[in-house]
Design an enzyme around this catalytic site. Structure first.
Site, short mmCIF file in Angstrom:
data_model
loop_
_atom_site.label_atom_id
_atom_site.label_comp_id
_atom_site.label_asym_id
_atom_site.label_seq_id
_atom_site.Cartn_x
_atom_site.Cartn_y
_atom_site.Cartn_z
N HIS A 232 17.58 53.71 83.23
CA HIS A 232 17.30 54.87 82.39
C HIS A 232 15.86 55.32 82.60
CE1 HIS A 232 17.54 57.62 79.14
NE2 HIS A 232 16.60 57.01 78.46
N ASP B 232 18.75 68.23 79.94
CA ASP B 232 17.48 68.35 79.22
C ASP B 232 16.34 68.31 80.24
OD1 ASP B 232 17.26 65.70 79.98
OD2 ASP B 232 17.62 64.90 77.99
N LYS C 91 17.56 71.18 75.44
CA LYS C 91 18.19 70.38 74.37
C LYS C 91 17.12 69.72 73.51
CE LYS C 91 19.40 66.13 74.99
NZ LYS C 91 20.00 64.91 75.54
N THR D 207 27.85 58.21 73.78
CA THR D 207 28.81 58.76 72.81
C THR D 207 29.37 60.09 73.31
OG1 THR D 207 27.11 60.01 71.64
CG2 THR D 207 27.49 57.76 70.90
N ALA D 208 28.86 60.54 74.45
CA ALA D 208 29.25 61.81 75.09
C ALA D 208 28.79 63.05 74.30
CB ALA D 208 30.76 61.88 75.35
N THR E 172 25.80 64.39 74.30
CA THR E 172 24.96 65.21 75.18
C THR E 172 25.83 66.02 76.15
OG1 THR E 172 23.35 63.43 75.06
CG2 THR E 172 22.98 65.11 76.76
C1 R5P Z 1 19.38 60.23 77.63
O1 R5P Z 1 18.19 60.25 77.80
C2 R5P Z 1 20.37 59.86 78.66
O2 R5P Z 1 20.04 60.33 79.93
C3 R5P Z 1 21.73 60.39 78.26
O3 R5P Z 1 21.67 61.78 78.16
C4 R5P Z 1 22.14 59.82 76.94
O4 R5P Z 1 22.08 58.43 77.00
C5 R5P Z 1 23.53 60.25 76.60
O5 R5P Z 1 23.85 59.78 75.33
P1 R5P Z 1 25.10 60.37 74.55
O6 R5P Z 1 26.25 60.30 75.51
O7 R5P Z 1 25.26 59.45 73.38
O8 R5P Z 1 24.77 61.76 74.14
#
Ligand code: R5P
Length: 315
Positions: free
Chosen positions: A130, A169, A192, A224-225, A227
């Site tokens: 990450h 983002d 975002k 959690t999808a 984003t």
């Molecule tokens: C965030 O900085 C990561 O790159 C992903 O965008 C994030 O982990 C996605 O999380 P979620 O699927 O819960 O929105």
């Protein structure tokens, strides 16, 4: 390849089998179980003396349990005189807790690095961190391979026209730029904003043209999808023709599957760094195996060959 033994932690048998099949090596024999008092026990069922040992671990929940399993495997290998103890972590545990960005919070990714090292790990092989700075949390080699090539090749074979790579983002714009450069297509950016510490993502605006284009969204992980799905919704609202999403780590926890199922995303492409339970395997989700890439990394480490072209570099 010589003096090498590859062992699975309890939830990593499938991934380890794939690695071993690629390398034409047997899966190392290890026994593990829990005592009545919830304590873990493991015993290698073959000698690891003076061997280069590879311990494969997943992040199948509960992840905290996965940490202790791995530490116990490392400890047992160390006490059985393994020459080198290489930890294979397709998805780095606690990778999102990578900096002290608020008062009184931990940097758990760093803590994980410290305990792995303290237990006796001599190398870590992981994938698409990450935050690439996590590599520097270790004082032992930490190889960071990437699923980028796998995802790129997959989309190339689909022959999609009028593509635009969309960054979800500002933080992922560099990555999106790399993909757009690879595909020779434009990129766009979703502005975002995330509020608070919870998992809720809030998206707002688009910079760039996506109207009547096929949008490709790449991220390091989908958790959690929130984003991805929010990004897809905004892209659809702004006139995108089709939307494909892709990431290396399909964590897909909580409401992720339902969200993806009900979203305008045509297909979500992930790799198998995180095991996807049967009930989460829906037709919209395509899983590519990254195990052969890990196998290649292991082979090169064992043969003291460079791994450079398996890595992700910020050129
Ligand atoms: C965030 O900085 C990561 O790159 C992903 O965008 C994030 O982990 C996605 O999380 P979620 O699927 O819960 O929105």
């Amino acid at each position: 390849m010589k003096n090498i033994k590859i062992f699975p932690c309890p939830t990593a048998e499938e991934f380890t089998k794939e690695i071993c099949k690629t390398l034409n090596l047997p899966v190392g024999k290890v026994e593990n179980y829990k005592f009545a008092n919830d304590n873990n026990f493991i015993q290698y069922k073959e000698s690891v003396r003076e061997q280069e040992v590879y311990l494969v671990q997943t992040t199948k929940p509960p992840v905290n349990e996965r940490i202790i399993e791995l530490l116990i495997m490392i400890d047992a290998a160390k006490r059985a005189s393994a020459k080198k103890i290489n930890v294979v972590l397709p998805y780095y545990i606690y990778s999102r807790s990578d900096k002290k960005d608020q008062p009184r919070v931990p940097v758990t990714a760093r803590l994980v690095a410290e305990i792995l090292e303290a237990a006796g790990a001599s190398r870590v092989i992981t994938c698409d961190l990450h935050n690439s700075a996590i590599q520097a949390y270790f004082n032992i080699p930490c190889d960071r391979i990437t699923g980028q090539h796998l995802l790129q090749e997959y989309f190339e074979t689909k022959g999609i026209e009028d593509k635009v790579v969309v960054a979800t983002d500002a933080g992922s714009s560099k990555k999106a730029y790399k993909y757009s450069k690879y595909f020779g297509c434009p990129m766009a950016l979703i502005d975002k904003r995330r509020a608070g510490n919870d998992d809720k993502a809030v998206a707002a605006n688009i910079i760039g043209n996506i109207k009547d284009q096929t949008a490709l969204i790449f991220d390091d992980e989908v958790s959690t999808a929130g984003t991805m799905v929010e990004a897809a919704r905004i892209l659809k609202e702004h006139g995108a023709k089709e939307i494909y999403a892709a990431c290396t780590h399909g964590i897909l926890c909580g409401p992720a599957i339902e969200r993806i199922q009900n979203s305008p995303i045509k297909e979500l492409v992930i790799t198998n760094t995180v095991p996807l339970e049967k009930e989460k395997q829906i037709p919209k989700i395509k899983v590519l195996s990254i195990a052969p890439l890990f196998a290649e990394a292991i082979k090169r480490v064992n043969e003291a060959k460079p791994l450079g072209d398996l890595f992700e570099f910020d050129k």
